[in-house]
Design a protein around this motif. Structure first.
Motif, PDB file in Angstrom:
ATOM      1  N   GLN A   1     -29.287  45.684  43.483  1.00 26.04           N
ATOM      2  CA  GLN A   1     -29.983  44.422  43.249  1.00 26.04           C
ATOM      3  C   GLN A   1     -29.755  43.441  44.385  1.00 26.04           C
ATOM      4  O   GLN A   1     -30.650  42.694  44.759  1.00 26.04           O
ATOM      5  N   ARG A   2     -28.554  43.447  44.961  1.00 25.14           N
ATOM      6  CA  ARG A   2     -28.292  42.561  46.096  1.00 25.14           C
ATOM      7  C   ARG A   2     -29.205  42.895  47.269  1.00 25.14           C
ATOM      8  O   ARG A   2     -29.664  42.017  47.994  1.00 25.14           O
TER       9      ARG A   2
ATOM     10  N   ILE B   1     -32.223  44.384  46.962  1.00 26.96           N
ATOM     11  CA  ILE B   1     -33.574  44.000  46.558  1.00 26.96           C
ATOM     12  C   ILE B   1     -33.774  42.498  46.723  1.00 26.96           C
ATOM     13  O   ILE B   1     -34.840  42.037  47.153  1.00 26.96           O
ATOM     14  N   ASN B   2     -32.753  41.726  46.407  1.00 30.07           N
ATOM     15  CA  ASN B   2     -32.866  40.266  46.534  1.00 30.07           C
ATOM     16  C   ASN B   2     -33.137  39.834  47.969  1.00 30.07           C
ATOM     17  O   ASN B   2     -33.697  38.758  48.209  1.00 30.07           O
ATOM     18  N   ASN B   3     -32.716  40.665  48.939  1.00 28.67           N
ATOM     19  CA  ASN B   3     -32.930  40.344  50.349  1.00 28.67           C
ATOM     20  C   ASN B   3     -34.196  40.969  50.918  1.00 28.67           C
ATOM     21  O   ASN B   3     -34.501  40.775  52.096  1.00 28.67           O
ATOM     22  N   CYS B   4     -34.922  41.722  50.090  1.00 24.46           N
ATOM     23  CA  CYS B   4     -36.138  42.373  50.560  1.00 24.46           C
ATOM     24  C   CYS B   4     -37.267  41.361  50.738  1.00 24.46           C
ATOM     25  O   CYS B   4     -37.201  40.225  50.280  1.00 24.46           O
TER      26      CYS B   4
ATOM     27  N   THR C   1     -40.741  39.533  50.144  1.00 26.96           N
ATOM     28  CA  THR C   1     -41.297  39.037  48.879  1.00 26.96           C
ATOM     29  C   THR C   1     -42.190  40.052  48.171  1.00 26.96           C
ATOM     30  O   THR C   1     -42.053  40.246  46.953  1.00 26.96           O
TER      31      THR C   1
ATOM     32  N   ARG D   1     -40.007  42.556  46.318  1.00 27.23           N
ATOM     33  CA  ARG D   1     -39.342  41.974  45.138  1.00 27.23           C
ATOM     34  C   ARG D   1     -40.318  41.799  43.990  1.00 27.23           C
ATOM     35  O   ARG D   1     -40.008  42.112  42.833  1.00 27.23           O
ATOM     36  N   LYS D   2     -41.505  41.294  44.301  1.00 31.74           N
ATOM     37  CA  LYS D   2     -42.484  41.041  43.249  1.00 31.74           C
ATOM     38  C   LYS D   2     -42.949  42.337  42.597  1.00 31.74           C
ATOM     39  O   LYS D   2     -43.119  42.408  41.377  1.00 31.74           O
TER      40      LYS D   2
ATOM     41  N   ALA E   1     -40.314  43.875  40.350  1.00 31.84           N
ATOM     42  CA  ALA E   1     -40.133  43.063  39.136  1.00 31.84           C
ATOM     43  C   ALA E   1     -41.128  43.432  38.043  1.00 31.84           C
ATOM     44  O   ALA E   1     -40.921  43.103  36.873  1.00 31.84           O
TER      45      ALA E   1
ATOM     46  N   ASP F   1     -30.151  47.261  53.712  1.00 34.48           N
ATOM     47  CA  ASP F   1     -28.709  47.167  53.479  1.00 34.48           C
ATOM     48  C   ASP F   1     -27.946  47.517  54.755  1.00 34.48           C
ATOM     49  O   ASP F   1     -28.172  48.560  55.374  1.00 34.48           O
TER      50      ASP F   1
END
Length: 362
Positions: A59-60, A62-65, A67, A70-71, A74, A138
């Motif tokens: 998840q960390r 993905i949070n930096n991927c 937009t 991420r969308k 989700a 990563d």
């Protein structure tokens, strides 16, 4: 990627691969299969276990991927988090996921993929590793891929001259990631491998690409090692490597725009260091301004290279403040020290910036 029922995202760690499976609907976990394609072409079924921890690891990332990634992720449900033990990463080429042994579960994008953990040729380097946007986002995963490829390329005599630039490229990426992660084992590996990699500089043929430019390879390698030595607080090695960057292009014609980022950084680091250690000279800061002028005058067909001028300008701004302080004395010591935040290092983490500032101030 077109809409699919199930997709995956993964990261690599020293002895494990962490993967999260996303899906439109649930399925029994016993339907999931994992296989590892090795560098030698063999394929083996891999053991794995469901665990909670990888979800946080992935998840960390993905949070930096970007937009869109991420969308899109989700819109899926988070179904399973698994850990796959890895004995030796250097033997791994691809990690594959399947349902009921036949339906592939693809990794969503290269930014979260564990495919091409080892690449084989120029085409694969260009498609899956050379460019930052095409790697796993990563840092540790990228470091493993870089080290895998250095291991595969082997000793100097085994390297095809056409692949020498990619070996140097892998080394430079690994050095920066080792500094970013402050990973002792990776930093040790980088230092041990330096001699072999530096011997490859002479093999790089001159061509249109920046990776077909022996000077570009030389300054890229030296700047990566400059960061390593700042991290380890090795003053003599820092001066030696930063000096290599500057001397490589002193009389170089034509001056490529891509030289400017590393050259201006080496110049401002050396000048600032000398300033705070009793050997500062105004001319050293003027040299940074000269590099800015040479960079702006250089031509390029690649828009992304023009963006690098932002970093050259940032380094020149710091240099100009020091010139102003020498000439007029109206720049306070506090302002000069604060301006070090504007230097544009190649490792842009808060931890490295603090270490760099401390190193320069002494």
């Amino acid at each position: 990627m077109t809409d699919v029922k199930f997709i995956a995202a993964g990261v690599a760690r020293a002895r494990d691969a962490f993967v999260v499976i996303f899906g439109r609907h649930a399925f029994p976990s016993e339907c999931l299969g994992v296989s590892i394609e090795r560098v030698d072409g063999s394929v083996m079924d891999a053991e794995f276990e469901e665990v909670a921890n990888p979800q946080g690891e992935v998840q960390r990332v993905i949070n930096n991927c970007y937009t869109p990634t991420r969308k899109h992720l989700a819109t899926y449900g988070n179904l399973y988090s698994i850990s796959i033990p890895i004995t030796e990463w250097k033997t791994v080429r691809h990690i594959r996921l399947t349902l009921n042994t036949s339906e592939a579960v693809p990794f969503y994008s290269r930014n979260v993929s564990l495919e091409y953990m080892t690449v084989f040729d120029e085409s694969e380097f260009e498609s899956f590793f050379t460019y930052q946007s095409r790697r796993n986002i990563d840092s540790f995963t990228t470091a493993i891929v870089a080290r895998n490829n250095l291991e595969r390329l082997g000793e100097l005599q085994a390297v095809n001259p056409d692949m020498a630039c990619y070996a140097i490229n892998c080394f430079v990426i690994l050095a920066y990631k080792a500094v970013e992660l402050s990973d002792t084992s990776l930093l040790t590996y980088v230092r041990e491998k330096l001699h072999d990699i530096r011997s490859m500089e002479a093999l790089v043929p001159f061509g249109a690409s920046i990776r077909q430019d022996p000077i570009q390879m030389q300054i890229s390698l030296a700047m990566a090692m400059t960061h390593v030595h700042i991290h380890s607080n090795d003053v003599n090695a820092f001066k030696r490597e930063a000096g290599r960057v500057v001397s490589a292009v002193r009389n170089q014609t034509p001056f490529r725009l891509t030289y400017g980022l590393n050259v201006s950084l080496a110049q401002v680091l050396l000048a600032v260091f000398d300033h705070y250690h009793g050997a500062g000279k105004e001319d050293d800061f003027h040299a940074v301004m000269d590099t800015l002028r040479r960079s702006v005058s250089a031509d390029t067909d690649v828009a992304m290279q023009v963006r690098e001028l932002q970093s050259v300008v940032a380094n020149a701004y710091v240099a100009k403040l020091f010139v102003q302080s020498y000439r007029t004395g109206d720049v306070t010591p506090q302002t000069l020290a604060a301006s070090l935040r504007d230097i544009a290092p190649r490792v842009n983490t808060e931890a490295f910036r603090k270490k760099m500032k401390s190193f320069l101030l002494g």
